[in-house]
Design a protein around this motif. Sequence first.
Motif, PDB file in Angstrom:
ATOM      1  N   SER A   7       5.348  13.279   3.239  1.00  0.00           N
ATOM      2  CA  SER A   7       5.050  14.523   3.942  1.00  0.00           C
ATOM      3  C   SER A   7       3.542  14.670   4.057  1.00  0.00           C
ATOM      4  CB  SER A   7       5.646  15.734   3.205  1.00  0.00           C
ATOM      5  OG  SER A   7       5.101  15.834   1.901  1.00  0.00           O
ATOM      6  N   GLY A   8       3.117  15.636   4.857  1.00  0.00           N
ATOM      7  CA  GLY A   8       1.695  15.938   4.956  1.00  0.00           C
ATOM      8  C   GLY A   8       1.017  15.432   6.208  1.00  0.00           C
ATOM      9  N   GLY A   9       1.741  14.694   7.031  1.00  0.00           N
ATOM     10  CA  GLY A   9       1.137  14.222   8.262  1.00  0.00           C
ATOM     11  C   GLY A   9       0.914  15.353   9.250  1.00  0.00           C
ATOM     12  N   GLY A  10       0.218  15.042  10.327  1.00  0.00           N
ATOM     13  CA  GLY A  10      -0.047  16.048  11.347  1.00  0.00           C
ATOM     14  C   GLY A  10      -1.131  15.589  12.287  1.00  0.00           C
ATOM     15  N   SER A  11      -1.639  16.530  13.062  1.00  0.00           N
ATOM     16  CA  SER A  11      -2.715  16.248  14.007  1.00  0.00           C
ATOM     17  C   SER A  11      -4.018  16.832  13.485  1.00  0.00           C
ATOM     18  CB  SER A  11      -2.387  16.856  15.361  1.00  0.00           C
ATOM     19  OG  SER A  11      -1.244  16.240  15.928  1.00  0.00           O
ATOM     20  N   VAL A  12      -5.080  16.068  13.613  1.00  0.00           N
ATOM     21  CA  VAL A  12      -6.374  16.500  13.106  1.00  0.00           C
ATOM     22  C   VAL A  12      -7.460  15.938  14.020  1.00  0.00           C
ATOM     23  CG1 VAL A  12      -6.597  14.503  11.564  1.00  0.00           C
ATOM     24  CG2 VAL A  12      -7.779  16.637  11.000  1.00  0.00           C
ATOM     25  N   GLN A  13      -8.576  16.623  14.069  1.00  0.00           N
ATOM     26  CA  GLN A  13      -9.704  16.141  14.868  1.00  0.00           C
ATOM     27  C   GLN A  13     -10.474  15.056  14.114  1.00  0.00           C
ATOM     28  OE1 GLN A  13     -12.048  19.572  15.947  1.00  0.00           O
ATOM     29  NE2 GLN A  13     -10.715  20.057  17.686  1.00  0.00           N
ATOM     30  N   ARG A  19      -3.988  15.251   3.516  1.00  0.00           N
ATOM     31  CA  ARG A  19      -3.464  14.699   2.269  1.00  0.00           C
ATOM     32  C   ARG A  19      -1.978  14.447   2.446  1.00  0.00           C
ATOM     33  NH1 ARG A  19      -2.998  17.040  -3.903  1.00  0.00           N
ATOM     34  NH2 ARG A  19      -1.329  18.285  -2.936  1.00  0.00           N
ATOM     35  N   LEU A  20      -1.603  13.188   2.308  1.00  0.00           N
ATOM     36  CA  LEU A  20      -0.203  12.807   2.390  1.00  0.00           C
ATOM     37  C   LEU A  20       0.404  12.775   0.987  1.00  0.00           C
ATOM     38  CD1 LEU A  20      -0.422   9.808   4.890  1.00  0.00           C
ATOM     39  CD2 LEU A  20      -0.299  12.266   5.372  1.00  0.00           C
ATOM     40  N   SER A  21       1.695  13.083   0.935  1.00  0.00           N
ATOM     41  CA  SER A  21       2.433  13.042  -0.330  1.00  0.00           C
ATOM     42  C   SER A  21       3.629  12.118  -0.194  1.00  0.00           C
ATOM     43  CB  SER A  21       2.920  14.444  -0.719  1.00  0.00           C
ATOM     44  OG  SER A  21       1.848  15.333  -0.875  1.00  0.00           O
ATOM     45  N   CYS A  22       3.963  11.456  -1.273  1.00  0.00           N
ATOM     46  CA  CYS A  22       5.161  10.620  -1.333  1.00  0.00           C
ATOM     47  C   CYS A  22       5.879  10.957  -2.639  1.00  0.00           C
ATOM     48  CB  CYS A  22       4.804   9.145  -1.291  1.00  0.00           C
ATOM     49  SG  CYS A  22       6.206   8.039  -1.577  1.00  0.00           S
ATOM     50  N   THR A  23       7.044  11.583  -2.519  1.00  0.00           N
ATOM     51  CA  THR A  23       7.803  11.983  -3.689  1.00  0.00           C
ATOM     52  C   THR A  23       8.983  11.049  -3.876  1.00  0.00           C
ATOM     53  OG1 THR A  23       7.133  14.282  -3.425  1.00  0.00           O
ATOM     54  CG2 THR A  23       9.067  13.854  -4.789  1.00  0.00           C
ATOM     55  N   ALA A  24       9.107  10.527  -5.077  1.00  0.00           N
ATOM     56  CA  ALA A  24      10.154   9.572  -5.397  1.00  0.00           C
ATOM     57  C   ALA A  24      11.260  10.221  -6.222  1.00  0.00           C
ATOM     58  CB  ALA A  24       9.568   8.397  -6.163  1.00  0.00           C
ATOM     59  N   SER A  25      12.474   9.748  -6.025  1.00  0.00           N
ATOM     60  CA  SER A  25      13.612  10.223  -6.806  1.00  0.00           C
ATOM     61  C   SER A  25      14.595   9.079  -6.977  1.00  0.00           C
ATOM     62  CB  SER A  25      14.291  11.406  -6.121  1.00  0.00           C
ATOM     63  OG  SER A  25      14.800  11.020  -4.857  1.00  0.00           O
ATOM     64  N   GLY A  26      15.575   9.304  -7.860  1.00  0.00           N
ATOM     65  CA  GLY A  26      16.638   8.315  -8.022  1.00  0.00           C
ATOM     66  C   GLY A  26      16.336   7.217  -9.015  1.00  0.00           C
ATOM     67  N   TYR A  27      15.354   7.461  -9.897  1.00  0.00           N
ATOM     68  CA  TYR A  27      15.065   6.464 -10.918  1.00  0.00           C
ATOM     69  C   TYR A  27      14.741   7.186 -12.216  1.00  0.00           C
ATOM     70  CZ  TYR A  27      10.140   7.612 -10.197  1.00  0.00           C
ATOM     71  OH  TYR A  27       8.951   8.275 -10.113  1.00  0.00           O
ATOM     72  N   THR A  36       2.580   1.987  -2.896  1.00  0.00           N
ATOM     73  CA  THR A  36       1.542   1.623  -1.928  1.00  0.00           C
ATOM     74  C   THR A  36       1.753   2.372  -0.624  1.00  0.00           C
ATOM     75  OG1 THR A  36       1.336  -0.573  -2.915  1.00  0.00           O
ATOM     76  CG2 THR A  36       0.532  -0.319  -0.674  1.00  0.00           C
ATOM     77  N   TRP A  37       0.653   2.806  -0.049  1.00  0.00           N
ATOM     78  CA  TRP A  37       0.679   3.408   1.284  1.00  0.00           C
ATOM     79  C   TRP A  37       0.388   2.335   2.333  1.00  0.00           C
ATOM     80  CZ3 TRP A  37       2.279   8.141   2.620  1.00  0.00           C
ATOM     81  CH2 TRP A  37       2.349   9.128   1.634  1.00  0.00           C
ATOM     82  N   PHE A  38       1.209   2.335   3.361  1.00  0.00           N
ATOM     83  CA  PHE A  38       1.036   1.481   4.523  1.00  0.00           C
ATOM     84  C   PHE A  38       0.922   2.374   5.758  1.00  0.00           C
ATOM     85  CE2 PHE A  38       2.102  -2.910   3.197  1.00  0.00           C
ATOM     86  CZ  PHE A  38       2.573  -2.676   1.912  1.00  0.00           C
ATOM     87  N   ARG A  39       0.498   1.787   6.844  1.00  0.00           N
ATOM     88  CA  ARG A  39       0.559   2.472   8.125  1.00  0.00           C
ATOM     89  C   ARG A  39       0.878   1.457   9.221  1.00  0.00           C
ATOM     90  NH1 ARG A  39      -5.864   4.015   8.979  1.00  0.00           N
ATOM     91  NH2 ARG A  39      -6.608   1.890   9.395  1.00  0.00           N
ATOM     92  N   GLN A  40       1.413   1.983  10.300  1.00  0.00           N
ATOM     93  CA  GLN A  40       1.733   1.134  11.441  1.00  0.00           C
ATOM     94  C   GLN A  40       1.470   1.904  12.713  1.00  0.00           C
ATOM     95  OE1 GLN A  40       5.686  -0.557  11.432  1.00  0.00           O
ATOM     96  NE2 GLN A  40       5.011  -2.235  12.746  1.00  0.00           N
ATOM     97  N   ALA A  41       0.574   1.376  13.519  1.00  0.00           N
ATOM     98  CA  ALA A  41       0.282   1.943  14.826  1.00  0.00           C
ATOM     99  C   ALA A  41       1.138   1.233  15.866  1.00  0.00           C
ATOM    100  CB  ALA A  41      -1.198   1.784  15.143  1.00  0.00           C
ATOM    101  N   PRO A  42       1.395   1.877  16.996  1.00  0.00           N
ATOM    102  CA  PRO A  42       2.214   1.250  18.043  1.00  0.00           C
ATOM    103  C   PRO A  42       1.654  -0.105  18.449  1.00  0.00           C
ATOM    104  CG  PRO A  42       1.900   3.552  18.525  1.00  0.00           C
ATOM    105  CD  PRO A  42       1.015   3.248  17.358  1.00  0.00           C
ATOM    106  N   GLY A  43       2.517  -1.106  18.465  1.00  0.00           N
ATOM    107  CA  GLY A  43       2.116  -2.438  18.884  1.00  0.00           C
ATOM    108  C   GLY A  43       1.367  -3.245  17.854  1.00  0.00           C
ATOM    109  N   ASN A  78       6.541  13.129  -9.908  1.00  0.00           N
ATOM    110  CA  ASN A  78       7.015  11.879  -9.282  1.00  0.00           C
ATOM    111  C   ASN A  78       6.421  11.701  -7.884  1.00  0.00           C
ATOM    112  OD1 ASN A  78       8.629  11.293 -11.514  1.00  0.00           O
ATOM    113  ND2 ASN A  78      10.401  12.344 -10.657  1.00  0.00           N
ATOM    114  N   THR A  79       5.155  12.013  -7.759  1.00  0.00           N
ATOM    115  CA  THR A  79       4.517  12.043  -6.451  1.00  0.00           C
ATOM    116  C   THR A  79       3.220  11.244  -6.458  1.00  0.00           C
ATOM    117  OG1 THR A  79       5.499  14.190  -5.927  1.00  0.00           O
ATOM    118  CG2 THR A  79       3.548  13.545  -4.668  1.00  0.00           C
ATOM    119  N   VAL A  80       3.030  10.515  -5.380  1.00  0.00           N
ATOM    120  CA  VAL A  80       1.777   9.800  -5.130  1.00  0.00           C
ATOM    121  C   VAL A  80       1.155  10.403  -3.877  1.00  0.00           C
ATOM    122  CG1 VAL A  80       0.803   7.571  -4.458  1.00  0.00           C
ATOM    123  CG2 VAL A  80       2.517   7.687  -6.264  1.00  0.00           C
ATOM    124  N   TYR A  81      -0.160  10.562  -3.915  1.00  0.00           N
ATOM    125  CA  TYR A  81      -0.882  11.187  -2.824  1.00  0.00           C
ATOM    126  C   TYR A  81      -1.830  10.197  -2.154  1.00  0.00           C
ATOM    127  CZ  TYR A  81       0.633  15.323  -5.390  1.00  0.00           C
ATOM    128  OH  TYR A  81       1.386  16.275  -6.043  1.00  0.00           O
TER     129      TYR A  81
END
Length: 125
Positions: A7-13, A19-27, A36-43, A78-81
């Motif tokens: 969570s935490g994405g959006g539009s910015v100038q 600040r992005l958050s990644c909350t883990a569960s199930g362990y 690890t944070w990754f990203r992927q742009a179109p193409g 259980n969160t990575v930022y």
Amino acid sequence: QVQLVESGGGSVQPGGSLRLSCTASGYTSNRYMTMTWFRQAPGKEREGLASIYTGGDNTNYAGDVKGRFTISRDNAKNTVYLQMNSLKPEDTAMYYCAADFRGGSLWAAEKYNYWGQGTQVTVSS
């Protein structure tokens, strides 16, 4: 089975911050993992950005984001930022959180067992 929710994405100038958050569960709470944070742009291929081991203070950054992005963790939540500063239009991408690294290159997407659904970051004036 580990579930990851970003969570935490959006539009910015350009020059702004997010600040992005990644909350883990199930362990179990005493299971430590590399996340690890990754990203992927179109193409483009998915690229690794920043990594942290939840059982210690080890962090690693890819060269492109070093000095602008900071990865941190809160094990009680259980969160990575990912704090992203001085954002540029080329940072526009879908950002993903990955967990449970199997060894090898930290930035190799195929080395992770679990992925979130992603959160979109758009940097535009």
